[in-house]
Design a protein around this motif. Structure first.
Motif, short mmCIF file in Angstrom:
data_model
loop_
_atom_site.label_atom_id
_atom_site.label_comp_id
_atom_site.label_asym_id
_atom_site.label_seq_id
_atom_site.Cartn_x
_atom_site.Cartn_y
_atom_site.Cartn_z
N PRO A 97 0.82 -1.12 0.14
CA PRO A 97 0.25 0.53 0.60
C PRO A 97 0.80 1.40 -0.08
CG PRO A 97 0.43 -1.62 2.01
CD PRO A 97 0.80 -2.03 1.54
N ARG A 98 0.41 2.41 -0.73
CA ARG A 98 1.19 3.27 -0.80
C ARG A 98 0.51 4.89 0.18
NH1 ARG A 98 1.68 6.09 -6.49
NH2 ARG A 98 -0.75 4.56 -7.60
N GLU A 99 0.74 5.93 -0.06
CA GLU A 99 -0.24 6.73 0.38
C GLU A 99 -0.41 7.89 -0.39
OE1 GLU A 99 -0.09 10.56 3.80
OE2 GLU A 99 -0.62 7.91 4.75
N ILE A 100 -1.44 8.25 -0.96
CA ILE A 100 -1.66 9.46 -1.72
C ILE A 100 -2.42 10.38 -1.13
CG2 ILE A 100 -0.77 8.53 -3.52
CD1 ILE A 100 -4.48 8.19 -4.68
N GLU A 101 -2.43 11.94 -1.11
CA GLU A 101 -2.97 13.11 -1.38
C GLU A 101 -4.05 13.60 -1.85
OE1 GLU A 101 -2.11 17.93 0.08
OE2 GLU A 101 -0.75 16.02 0.84
N ILE A 102 -5.45 13.66 -1.65
CA ILE A 102 -6.36 13.75 -2.19
C ILE A 102 -6.88 15.41 -1.87
CG2 ILE A 102 -8.95 13.46 -3.26
CD1 ILE A 102 -7.85 10.60 -2.43
N HIS A 126 -11.64 22.57 -0.45
CA HIS A 126 -11.80 21.40 0.25
C HIS A 126 -10.59 21.16 1.31
CE1 HIS A 126 -15.77 21.20 -1.96
NE2 HIS A 126 -16.21 20.41 -0.21
N LYS A 127 -10.34 20.24 2.11
CA LYS A 127 -9.88 20.40 3.16
C LYS A 127 -9.14 18.89 2.32
CE LYS A 127 -7.73 18.48 8.00
NZ LYS A 127 -8.03 17.96 9.08
N ALA A 128 -7.94 19.39 2.09
CA ALA A 128 -7.02 17.09 1.81
C ALA A 128 -6.65 16.30 2.42
CB ALA A 128 -4.83 18.10 1.05
N ILE A 129 -6.89 15.10 1.81
CA ILE A 129 -6.79 14.46 2.91
C ILE A 129 -6.10 13.20 2.40
CG2 ILE A 129 -9.48 14.92 3.75
CD1 ILE A 129 -10.17 11.98 1.60
N ASN A 130 -6.09 12.00 3.29
CA ASN A 130 -4.80 11.13 2.97
C ASN A 130 -5.89 9.81 3.11
OD1 ASN A 130 -2.60 12.55 3.02
ND2 ASN A 130 -2.00 12.32 4.83
N ALA A 131 -5.23 8.79 1.64
CA ALA A 131 -6.04 8.33 1.16
C ALA A 131 -5.20 6.78 1.18
CB ALA A 131 -7.44 8.01 -0.07
#
Length: 51
Positions: A36-41, A46-51
């Motif tokens: 798995p890897r983390e990406i910023e959306i 809107h506030k940025a979230i990590n998914a």
């Protein structure tokens, strides 16, 4: 006897199993691209979230 299938993203030729004192330990190496890897959306306004 119980059977289980290895995940598709595993190296099936490298799976190891050990049974000691009533405990079964499985080592299933995962293919590198399956980690798995983390990406910023971000979305406008809107506030940025990590998914």
């Amino acid at each position: 006897m119980t059977r289980a299938s290895a995940p598709r993203a595993s190296r099936s030729g490298s799976i190891e199993a050990d049974y000691h004192s009533g405990v079964l330990t499985l080592r299933i190496p995962v293919l590198e691209q399956a980690n798995p890897r983390e990406i910023e959306i971000r979305s406008a306004g809107h506030k940025a979230i990590n998914a």
